[in-house]
Design an enzyme around this catalytic site. Sequence first.
Site, PDB file in Angstrom:
ATOM      1  N   HIS A 244       4.998  97.841  22.729  1.00  0.00           N
ATOM      2  CA  HIS A 244       3.662  98.411  22.955  1.00  0.00           C
ATOM      3  C   HIS A 244       2.670  97.733  22.026  1.00  0.00           C
ATOM      4  O   HIS A 244       3.007  97.418  20.882  1.00  0.00           O
ATOM      5  CB  HIS A 244       3.652  99.931  22.713  1.00  0.00           C
ATOM      6  N   GLU A 303       7.065 104.092  29.700  1.00  0.00           N
ATOM      7  CA  GLU A 303       7.525 103.766  31.046  1.00  0.00           C
ATOM      8  C   GLU A 303       9.024 103.995  31.257  1.00  0.00           C
ATOM      9  O   GLU A 303       9.464 104.207  32.377  1.00  0.00           O
ATOM     10  CB  GLU A 303       7.186 102.306  31.374  1.00  0.00           C
TER      11      GLU A 303
HETATM   12  N1  ACO Z   1      10.997  92.642  25.983  1.00  0.00           N
HETATM   13  C1  ACO Z   1      11.270  91.510  25.296  1.00  0.00           C
HETATM   14  N2  ACO Z   1      10.431  90.975  24.368  1.00  0.00           N
HETATM   15  C2  ACO Z   1       9.291  91.623  24.159  1.00  0.00           C
HETATM   16  C3  ACO Z   1       8.948  92.804  24.830  1.00  0.00           C
HETATM   17  C4  ACO Z   1       9.862  93.312  25.779  1.00  0.00           C
HETATM   18  N3  ACO Z   1       9.617  94.432  26.452  1.00  0.00           N
HETATM   19  N4  ACO Z   1       7.735  93.205  24.422  1.00  0.00           N
HETATM   20  C5  ACO Z   1       7.314  92.313  23.526  1.00  0.00           C
HETATM   21  N5  ACO Z   1       8.254  91.359  23.362  1.00  0.00           N
HETATM   22  C6  ACO Z   1       8.190  90.219  22.444  1.00  0.00           C
HETATM   23  C7  ACO Z   1       7.356  89.078  23.017  1.00  0.00           C
HETATM   24  O1  ACO Z   1       8.156  88.193  23.746  1.00  0.00           O
HETATM   25  C8  ACO Z   1       6.787  88.469  21.785  1.00  0.00           C
HETATM   26  O2  ACO Z   1       7.792  87.696  21.152  1.00  0.00           O
HETATM   27  P1  ACO Z   1       7.442  86.297  20.409  1.00  0.00           P
HETATM   28  O3  ACO Z   1       6.321  86.601  19.466  1.00  0.00           O
HETATM   29  O4  ACO Z   1       8.713  85.915  19.756  1.00  0.00           O
HETATM   30  O5  ACO Z   1       7.007  85.377  21.507  1.00  0.00           O
HETATM   31  C9  ACO Z   1       6.549  89.668  20.866  1.00  0.00           C
HETATM   32  O6  ACO Z   1       7.495  90.658  21.268  1.00  0.00           O
HETATM   33  C10 ACO Z   1       5.143  90.247  20.949  1.00  0.00           C
HETATM   34  O7  ACO Z   1       4.786  90.395  22.303  1.00  0.00           O
HETATM   35  P2  ACO Z   1       3.284  90.424  22.813  1.00  0.00           P
HETATM   36  O8  ACO Z   1       3.284  90.056  24.241  1.00  0.00           O
HETATM   37  O9  ACO Z   1       2.413  89.658  21.885  1.00  0.00           O
HETATM   38  O10 ACO Z   1       2.932  91.938  22.640  1.00  0.00           O
HETATM   39  P3  ACO Z   1       1.729  92.653  23.361  1.00  0.00           P
HETATM   40  O11 ACO Z   1       1.212  93.647  22.414  1.00  0.00           O
HETATM   41  O12 ACO Z   1       0.759  91.668  23.913  1.00  0.00           O
HETATM   42  O13 ACO Z   1       2.461  93.323  24.608  1.00  0.00           O
HETATM   43  C11 ACO Z   1       3.471  94.800  26.082  1.00  0.00           C
HETATM   44  C12 ACO Z   1       2.692  94.676  24.778  1.00  0.00           C
HETATM   45  C13 ACO Z   1       2.713  94.122  27.201  1.00  0.00           C
HETATM   46  C14 ACO Z   1       3.619  96.281  26.423  1.00  0.00           C
HETATM   47  C15 ACO Z   1       4.861  94.171  25.918  1.00  0.00           C
HETATM   48  O14 ACO Z   1       5.590  94.838  24.918  1.00  0.00           O
HETATM   49  C16 ACO Z   1       5.658  94.121  27.221  1.00  0.00           C
HETATM   50  O15 ACO Z   1       5.512  93.175  27.989  1.00  0.00           O
HETATM   51  N6  ACO Z   1       6.521  95.148  27.514  1.00  0.00           N
HETATM   52  C17 ACO Z   1       7.258  95.173  28.740  1.00  0.00           C
HETATM   53  C18 ACO Z   1       6.415  95.741  29.878  1.00  0.00           C
HETATM   54  C19 ACO Z   1       6.144  97.220  29.713  1.00  0.00           C
HETATM   55  O16 ACO Z   1       7.015  97.991  29.322  1.00  0.00           O
HETATM   56  N7  ACO Z   1       4.913  97.596  30.030  1.00  0.00           N
HETATM   57  C20 ACO Z   1       4.459  98.982  29.899  1.00  0.00           C
HETATM   58  C21 ACO Z   1       3.666  99.137  28.650  1.00  0.00           C
HETATM   59  S1  ACO Z   1       3.212 100.827  28.354  1.00  0.00           S
HETATM   60  C22 ACO Z   1       1.792 101.036  29.281  1.00  0.00           C
HETATM   61  O17 ACO Z   1       0.996 100.170  29.449  1.00  0.00           O
HETATM   62  C23 ACO Z   1       1.602 102.326  29.925  1.00  0.00           C
END
Ligand code: ACO
Length: 361
Positions: A244, A303
């Site tokens: 998140h 989620e």
């Molecule tokens: N699975 C694997 N790796 C992840 C995940 C995940 N669910 N979430 C983040 N990471 C990793 C990224 O690959 C990144 O790694 P790196 O820096 O080594 O490249 C690091 O963690 C940071 O990720 P960002 O994309 O910079 O984090 P951001 O804050 O932009 O993203 C998000 C947040 C979009 C929710 C992300 O965690 C994600 O994609 N989760 C999966 C989708 C999801 O569950 N969405 C629902 C969110 S809740 C809502 O909106 C209601």
Amino acid sequence: MSDGLEGVVAADTVLSEVDGQAGRLIIRGHDLDELAGRARYEDVLRLLWDGFFDDLPTDLTPALAAARAEVFAEVAALDTGLLDRTPIEAMRALTARLADGDELEVALRLTAAPAVFTAAVVRAQSGEAPIRPDPGLSHAADILRMVRGAPAGRAEVTGLDTYLVTVSDHGLNASTFAARVIASTRAGLASAVLGGISALKGPLHGGAPGPVIDMLDEIGRPENARAWIEEAMDRGDRLMGFGHRVYKVRDPRADALKAAVRRLLDASNLPPGRLEFAEAVEASVLAILKERKPNRSLDTNVEFYTALLLEALGLPPSAFTCVFAMGRVGGWIAHAREQLVGGRLIRPASRYIGPMPLQAA
Ligand code: ACO
């Protein structure tokens, strides 16, 4: 500049506070725990909208029920072209038929729209006739009846109310920000809500719970979890339902929804052992994320248990994002009104990093 506007404060709001370090969500002065499982969706709608409409009744239940009946007329526009689309695209298209404006009546019709249109789309896509809203029911009870074709039990209605209340508002998330930007141009509430739906449908925001079910189904048994998750991580996939932008500890909504699943177990459509299996998968994902991303604080988000709760309620995974919209629409409208009443046009700046025109010799 902050990548993805992380940490940037773009609005003052009285609506909700997301404390990412403490894992706390406050909705208009109430901790989520005070509301989830206790309040009905209509009560939280009243709480969110208080002060943003002049003529707000004390109880929104009859007005919202009347709005459901009113928007049902648009279901006649569901044609085969729309039925070939995903439920959220079809629901969005029907919502786009509603008139724009800033009045309470418009707000109520827009709140009714995701509920009535999703139910009609889901039924029509499985060859069944859409069911007319029942003005004598609460919003949650009517949603379950319109989707499933039979009255829902009290525990199930409470389960859906818990979900709708839990997701009703959440600070300046992507869809709410989109809605506020649109509202700031004075385009109207329908435009703001359509922007919110469009932002919500992406898999990084509200599109994750359907894929959570796919993940659970593909893993199938707890002993397959580690191999499946490692393969997904090797491919560079995101694991849906984890991570998140703001919460650096567990998302409090995950706990509220997990508690709702537990309360529903006896009355639900979940096969025996489903919750325990999901917990085992969750534990494996968290362990692997810790190993692979030791410097990131990645925990369970809303989620993951949304997927289990909506599955327990017998709602189809193809429509999970639409059900999210049924709850969040109240928050979008409150933010749009707050923006309209007290805010300026939202117009940030960009930094030009492209080439400059060639100078004439
Ligand atoms: N699975 C694997 N790796 C992840 C995940 C995940 N669910 N979430 C983040 N990471 C990793 C990224 O690959 C990144 O790694 P790196 O820096 O080594 O490249 C690091 O963690 C940071 O990720 P960002 O994309 O910079 O984090 P951001 O804050 O932009 O993203 C998000 C947040 C979009 C929710 C992300 O965690 C994600 O994609 N989760 C999966 C989708 C999801 O569950 N969405 C629902 C969110 S809740 C809502 O909106 C209601």
